[in-house]
Design an enzyme around this catalytic site. Structure first.
Site, PDB file in Angstrom:
ATOM      1  N   PRO A 227       4.666 -15.353  83.140  1.00 20.10           N
ATOM      2  CA  PRO A 227       3.874 -14.445  82.307  1.00 20.10           C
ATOM      3  C   PRO A 227       2.956 -15.307  81.423  1.00 20.10           C
ATOM      4  O   PRO A 227       3.422 -15.986  80.515  1.00 20.10           O
ATOM      5  CB  PRO A 227       4.937 -13.716  81.485  1.00 20.10           C
ATOM      6  CG  PRO A 227       6.140 -14.577  81.505  1.00 20.10           C
ATOM      7  CD  PRO A 227       6.044 -15.541  82.651  1.00 20.10           C
ATOM      8  N   ASP A 403       2.912 -20.440  79.033  1.00 18.86           N
ATOM      9  CA  ASP A 403       3.991 -19.638  79.610  1.00 18.86           C
ATOM     10  C   ASP A 403       4.646 -18.887  78.450  1.00 18.86           C
ATOM     11  O   ASP A 403       5.302 -19.495  77.593  1.00 18.86           O
ATOM     12  CB  ASP A 403       4.986 -20.591  80.303  1.00 18.86           C
ATOM     13  CG  ASP A 403       6.131 -19.855  80.985  1.00 18.86           C
ATOM     14  OD1 ASP A 403       6.352 -18.669  80.668  1.00 18.86           O
ATOM     15  OD2 ASP A 403       6.811 -20.489  81.817  1.00 18.86           O
ATOM     16  N   HIS A 404       4.473 -17.585  78.441  1.00 17.59           N
ATOM     17  CA  HIS A 404       4.930 -16.797  77.294  1.00 17.59           C
ATOM     18  C   HIS A 404       6.455 -16.718  77.192  1.00 17.59           C
ATOM     19  O   HIS A 404       7.004 -16.294  76.182  1.00 17.59           O
ATOM     20  CB  HIS A 404       4.340 -15.384  77.392  1.00 17.59           C
ATOM     21  CG  HIS A 404       4.079 -14.758  76.056  1.00 17.59           C
ATOM     22  ND1 HIS A 404       4.578 -15.251  74.871  1.00 17.59           N
ATOM     23  CD2 HIS A 404       3.343 -13.662  75.706  1.00 17.59           C
ATOM     24  CE1 HIS A 404       4.191 -14.489  73.870  1.00 17.59           C
ATOM     25  NE2 HIS A 404       3.438 -13.520  74.348  1.00 17.59           N
ATOM     26  N   ARG A 405       7.151 -17.137  78.236  1.00 18.69           N
ATOM     27  CA  ARG A 405       8.615 -17.171  78.132  1.00 18.69           C
ATOM     28  C   ARG A 405       9.056 -18.295  77.211  1.00 18.69           C
ATOM     29  O   ARG A 405      10.147 -18.281  76.660  1.00 18.69           O
ATOM     30  CB  ARG A 405       9.242 -17.400  79.525  1.00 18.69           C
ATOM     31  CG  ARG A 405       8.982 -16.281  80.506  1.00 18.69           C
ATOM     32  CD  ARG A 405       9.434 -16.685  81.889  1.00 18.69           C
ATOM     33  NE  ARG A 405       8.816 -17.915  82.326  1.00 18.69           N
ATOM     34  CZ  ARG A 405       9.151 -18.583  83.419  1.00 18.69           C
ATOM     35  NH1 ARG A 405      10.107 -18.132  84.196  1.00 18.69           N
ATOM     36  NH2 ARG A 405       8.526 -19.683  83.762  1.00 18.69           N
TER      37      ARG A 405
END
Ligand code: CAO
Length: 431
Positions: A227, A403-405
């Site tokens: 994401p 990477d939004h994680r």
């Protein structure tokens, strides 16, 4: 000494004719007590017939397509007398599932055991066809599929009688998924249909280079798995540019010139030292961060064969002049196709600089397992308000995809504020 025991069709309720769908044993096979030896089917139910003894199959009396009924001899098993005295034979009951009428969708089958994985992972490839939900398979095949994480309703090829899915169909499905290299997380994405362009005009087929094909596969994988968010920022590099020009003016003819990219590399690494989560990778199980104590930067280089990313190692220990020489060597090697695999490994974060070409902003794709990538486009003179007046300042557009994680929005913004500060006042790189 051995004794001969018989496996017969048990009482399955008043059913006169039962179809033999699959026979899973042959003479000479070793079977365990309750191991499935055949799959039987009535017009209402499908059942796995378990062995009522453990030993060696002596003879098999049925074949697929036969009709059997209660008491029909299925096979004989030779059992060692020793084993017989230990285990009393039991009349094993067949495990039954209702056979779905072909025109109706069956109830989803629940996993038989806690340890059996949910049938998710491999279900991605063929989910566009909802008609395959009418899966028709015996309990043992369903169990086998569940153990492999396969949703039987996604299996299109059923080579058994009356459209029944057999064990081999499950195996072939798994092989196909693996061979196609399809990523499990791309759940249900339909492929782009082939189009015949000939009605619209002349065309020519040009094969993609190996680099382009591999890059394409990798980018698709990243796109499906991560994401990603892209954050845009601008840095005032007026002073940095003045310094760079002064340094370049000192260079003798033929000496390599310093481009702004060298300062960007340094400014990025200084920010990574302050924000360790940018110098990290997510573990494969997604449960932890692997923090790196080295600072290697990949630089995307445009070559006639496609994009490659040579890595400059230990940037924190290298001077601007050393970076100039190393990048010149590596980008030259890249363009000549002479980079070795080792030249492109071990990167912590990548820079994709299009500034030499133009642009105002773009959204680069993270070079996973790295967690972020910095995009750079062309610096431009702009009127900037300083509270009293507009001044002409050279502004550099920067794009950070992360990477939004791993990185949240505020962290991304703080990181970029630091990169910006480092570029606006390069004295900070000494700190
Ligand atoms: N703003 C304004 N001018 C810029 C600039 C920027 N952001 N970046 C570079 N320039 C100028 C340089 O100063 C240089 O000017 P001079 O010729 O006057 O000295 C000129 O543009 C050419 O620079 P360069 O591109 O040759 O050198 P670099 O160090 O900036 O970049 C490299 C090196 C290897 C990154 C680059 O050549 C390259 O291949 N870029 C393409 C990368 C790419 O394809 N990325 C896309 C990836 S898709 O995600």
């Amino acid at each position: 000494m051995t004794n001969l025991r018989e496996i017969r069709v048990p009482d399955v309720g008043n059913v006169a004719e039962i179809d033999v769908v699959e026979v899973l044993i042959k003479a000479g096979d070793i079977v365990e007590l309750e191991q499935t030896v055949a799959t039987l089917e009535t017009d209402k139910a499908s059942m796995d017939l378990p062995s009522s003894a453990s030993g060696t199959i002596q003879e098999v009396y049925i074949k697929p397509g036969d009709k059997v009924s209660e008491g029909t001899l299925i096979a004989t098993v030779s059992v060692s007398a020793e084993k017989e005295s230990i285990a009393e034979p039991v009349q094993a009951a067949p495990s039954v599932v209702a056979t779905p009428p072909p025109e109706k969708t069956p109830e989803p089958v629940k996993p038989a055991t806690k340890s059996a994985p949910e049938p998710l992972a491999l279900s991605v490839v063929e989910s566009s066809n909802s008609t395959v939900a009418k899966a028709h398979a015996s309990p043992s095949v369903r169990l086998f599929a569940r153990e492999l994480g396969v949703d039987v309703s996604k299996i299109k090829t059923a080579s058994g009688r009356k459209g029944r899915i057999l064990k081999d169909d499950v195996k072939n499905f798994v092989k196909k998924v693996i061979n196609e290299g399809i990523v499990a997380t791309g759940a249900g994405i339909p492929s782009i249909p082939a189009v015949d362009f000939s009605p619209y005009g002349e065309t020519e087929i040009q094969k993609l280079s190996k680099i382009k094909r591999l890059t394409g596969q990798n980018l698709s994988r990243v796109w499906l798995n991560l994401p990603m968010v892209t954050y845009h920022e601008e840095a005032d590099i007026t002073d940095m540019e003045a310094f760079r020009n002064a340094l370049n003016a000192e260079k003798v003819k033929g000496e390599l010139k310093i481009t702004g990219l060298m300062f960007i590399i340094k400014a990025l690494v200084a920010a990574m030292q302050q924000f360790p989560s940018f110098n990290a990778s997510l573990s494969a199980d997604g449960e932890s961060l692997i923090l790196k104590k080295y600072f290697n930067i990949g630089i995307a280089v445009d070559t006639p064969n496609g994009l490659v990313v040579p890595v400059i190692r230990n940037v924190n220990n290298k001077s601007i002049n050393e970076l100039v020489i190393e990048l010149a060597e590596k980008s030259e090697k890249a363009r000549l196709g002479k980079l070795l695999p080792g030249d492109m490994q071990g990167g912590c974060m990548t820079i994709s600089s299009l500034g030499g070409i133009g642009g105002t902003a773009f959204t680069p794709i993270v070079n996973a397992p790295e967690v972020a990538i910095l995009g750079v486009t062309r610096a431009k003179m702009q009127p900037v308000w300083n509270g009293k007046e507009f001044l002409p300042r050279l502004m550099l557009p920067l794009d950070l995809t992360y990477d939004h994680r791993v990185i949240d929005g505020a962290e991304g913004a703080r990181f970029m504020a630091t990169v910006k500060q480092n570029l606006t006042d390069i004295r900070r790189l000494l700190l």
